[in-house]
Design an enzyme around this catalytic site. Structure first.
Site, short mmCIF file in Angstrom:
data_model
loop_
_atom_site.label_atom_id
_atom_site.label_comp_id
_atom_site.label_asym_id
_atom_site.label_seq_id
_atom_site.Cartn_x
_atom_site.Cartn_y
_atom_site.Cartn_z
N GLN A 133 -74.73 -18.54 -53.03
CA GLN A 133 -75.16 -17.32 -53.73
C GLN A 133 -76.62 -17.39 -54.15
O GLN A 133 -77.02 -16.84 -55.17
CB GLN A 133 -74.26 -17.03 -54.92
CG GLN A 133 -73.95 -18.19 -55.83
CD GLN A 133 -72.84 -17.87 -56.81
OE1 GLN A 133 -71.83 -17.24 -56.46
NE2 GLN A 133 -73.03 -18.28 -58.05
N LEU A 187 -78.63 -17.41 -57.75
CA LEU A 187 -77.64 -17.09 -58.78
C LEU A 187 -76.79 -18.33 -59.06
O LEU A 187 -76.17 -18.88 -58.16
CB LEU A 187 -76.75 -15.94 -58.31
CG LEU A 187 -75.62 -15.50 -59.25
CD1 LEU A 187 -76.19 -14.97 -60.57
CD2 LEU A 187 -74.74 -14.45 -58.58
N HIS A 188 -76.81 -18.76 -60.32
CA HIS A 188 -76.04 -19.94 -60.70
C HIS A 188 -74.56 -19.67 -60.52
O HIS A 188 -74.10 -18.52 -60.61
CB HIS A 188 -76.34 -20.29 -62.16
CG HIS A 188 -75.79 -21.61 -62.59
ND1 HIS A 188 -74.70 -21.73 -63.40
CD2 HIS A 188 -76.19 -22.88 -62.32
CE1 HIS A 188 -74.44 -23.00 -63.63
NE2 HIS A 188 -75.34 -23.73 -62.98
N TRP A 189 -73.80 -20.75 -60.27
CA TRP A 189 -72.38 -20.57 -59.99
C TRP A 189 -71.62 -19.91 -61.14
O TRP A 189 -70.60 -19.27 -60.94
CB TRP A 189 -71.74 -21.89 -59.60
CG TRP A 189 -71.67 -22.94 -60.66
CD1 TRP A 189 -72.57 -23.92 -60.90
CD2 TRP A 189 -70.62 -23.12 -61.61
NE1 TRP A 189 -72.19 -24.71 -61.95
CE2 TRP A 189 -70.96 -24.24 -62.40
CE3 TRP A 189 -69.41 -22.47 -61.86
CZ2 TRP A 189 -70.17 -24.71 -63.43
CZ3 TRP A 189 -68.61 -22.94 -62.90
CH2 TRP A 189 -68.98 -24.04 -63.67
N ARG A 192 -72.76 -17.43 -62.76
CA ARG A 192 -73.18 -16.04 -62.68
C ARG A 192 -73.82 -15.55 -63.99
O ARG A 192 -73.94 -14.35 -64.22
CB ARG A 192 -72.01 -15.12 -62.30
CG ARG A 192 -71.38 -15.46 -60.96
CD ARG A 192 -70.23 -14.52 -60.62
NE ARG A 192 -70.68 -13.14 -60.48
CZ ARG A 192 -71.25 -12.61 -59.39
NH1 ARG A 192 -71.46 -13.40 -58.32
NH2 ARG A 192 -71.61 -11.35 -59.36
#
Length: 455
Positions: A303, A306-308, A310
């Site tokens: 992604q 975007l950090h996991w 979110r």
């Protein structure tokens, strides 16, 4: 809860305390001789009194005020600070770049790490970049970084004469770090010579298993350890992480394993093997991937920035990059945007719920990107911090040399290279121990310490 009751008299043993009438008042008068006499009188009525009286009798001097013997003793001076947490531990570092970071960490902790290079020099000396662009084995910044703080010898231990010297060194060493194919070093019988020896072996897939003989690089370890699959943009292929992430993970875990084995040796008197697999080191440090699968049945997806979770995403400002965040004071963030004539679509009561903001992360960060483009990084970060919103500047590595906080903590350490007439700033302690300072020193020249170590 029911009120606490005193124990029946028949159950009260000598270890139970007796309630003393006027206890607080007695405590205030203990410094006087009268208070000490009253305390002795009270103790005399207890079955412990005789015993305590015998212990206290020799020390009842006017200046003692009736204090317990332990408190009357003068405080013992603290032991002098050591030069490092691992001072006195001797390490033979036979590793290539797969394991060089482990030796660097142990050297920083104060161990005497001796880098064993072949007569032509370590392959790390040929890896760029080179200081001031001059290609020279003594100017490789790659070699400098991984071998700062170590001593160095040149020894061809693959030949019989060199193998004999290595065996003699290992007989007096505490630790050996090696990255040879599984079984290579076992032929030298180092632990038979020195049962207290700890041997840390860092290999692509470990000493056992169906892949044990396979060769691999950092990139292969990232791929087979699962890191590469979750790294990259949503609509793109898996992406290799920057730097030598697999080697660094393995080096950190090898250093932890070595320290653990040394602690175990204090108890058992025996050393042991520390088996580090690059693949396992990567797989064990995937952060969110195992949790998403085992707890939620979800496969982690790429992604982009975007950090996991979110809740974090990198965005573009007028002059650089910033880390957006939808945690913290969300209302203040929306009001700030509205004051700039933007963000009306985010003024939604449903977005006060943190889970809703997580689910709608893509939409929120698109709006934040459009808004942030009018600010500089410094303006946006300062404004966010004042509003208690955890934004952060995305720093270029070279900017760290000018970072006021790192400077105040003395993170970068100037190291002299007398042969080159240079003083170079080196990264210092990644963590601090109050009584065991981190050690940073110039990396060795080829064969610099042969006479000291082999002589």
């Amino acid at each position: 809860m029911p009120p606490r009751r005193a124990l029946p008299a028949r159950r009260r043993g000598p270890h139970h305390r007796r309630r003393v009438p006027g206890g607080p008042g007695v405590a205030r008068r203990l410094q006087s001789r009268e208070g000490a006499a009253r305390l002795r009188a009270l103790l005399g009525a207890d079955r412990r009194g005789a015993e305590l009286g015998r212990r206290a009798a020799p020390a009842l001097r006017p200046c003692d005020g009736g204090l317990d013997p332990d408190r009357r003793r003068r405080p013992r001076p603290l032991p002098p600070p050591v030069t490092g947490a691992l001072a006195g531990v001797r390490v033979l570092d036979l590793a290539d770049q797969q394991g060089a970071f482990a030796g660097k960490l142990l050297a920083g902790l104060g161990a005497d790490v001796v880098l064993v290079e072949p007569p032509e020099g370590s392959p790390l000396r040929s890896i760029p970049p080179f200081w001031q662009g001059v290609e020279d084995p003594e100017r490789s910044l790659f070699f400098w970084f991984y071998n700062a703080g170590k001593r160095g010898i040149a020894l061809d231990w693959r030949r019989p004469e060199g193998a004999g010297r290595l065996r003699r060194l290992a007989a007096r060493a505490d630790v050996v770090i090696e990255t040879e194919p599984p079984g290579t070093l076992a032929a030298l019988g180092l632990r038979a010579l020195n049962p207290r020896l700890v041997i840390a072996s860092i290999t692509p897939f470990g000493q056992t298993g169906p892949y044990r003989a396979w060769r691999a690089s950092d990139t292969v370890a990232q791929a087979m350890g699962g890191m590469m699959f979750v790294n990259g943009h949503r609509d793109g292929p898996p992406l290799r992480a920057l730097g030598l992430q697999a080697y660094h993970q393995a080096g950190i875990l090898a250093a932890v394993g070595v320290v653990s084995a040394l602690l175990a040796r204090d108890r058992t008197g025996r050393g042991q093997e520390v088996d580090v697999s690059l693949q396992a080191a990567v797989a064990g440090a995937l952060e969110h991937v195992p949790g998403l699968w085992h707890q939620m049945g979800l496969v982690a997806a790429r992604q982009g920035t975007l950090h996991w979770t979110r809740y974090f995403c990198v965005g573009r400002c007028r002059d650089g990059w910033v880390m957006h965040c939808t945690l913290g004071d969300w209302t203040s963030l929306v009001e700030w945007m509205k004051a700039d004539g933007m963000g009306a679509e985010l003024d939604d009561p449903a977005l006060e719920d943190i889970k809703t903001r997580q689910a709608e992360g893509d939409r929120l960060f698109a709006a934040l990107d459009a808004w942030a483009a009018r600010y500089t990084v410094e303006e946006l970060v300062e404004g966010a911090q004042l509003r208690r919103i955890p934004y952060a500047a995305v720093r270029a590595p070279e900017a760290l040399l000018r970072d006021a906080h790192l400077t105040a903590r003395g993170f970068f350490v100037p190291i002299e290279h007398p042969d080159l007439g240079l003083t170079v700033p080196y990264p210092g302690a990644p963590f601090r121990l109050a009584d065991a300072p981190w050690r940073v020193a110039r990396p060795p020249r080829l064969g610099e310490h042969n006479d000291e170590v082999l002589g």
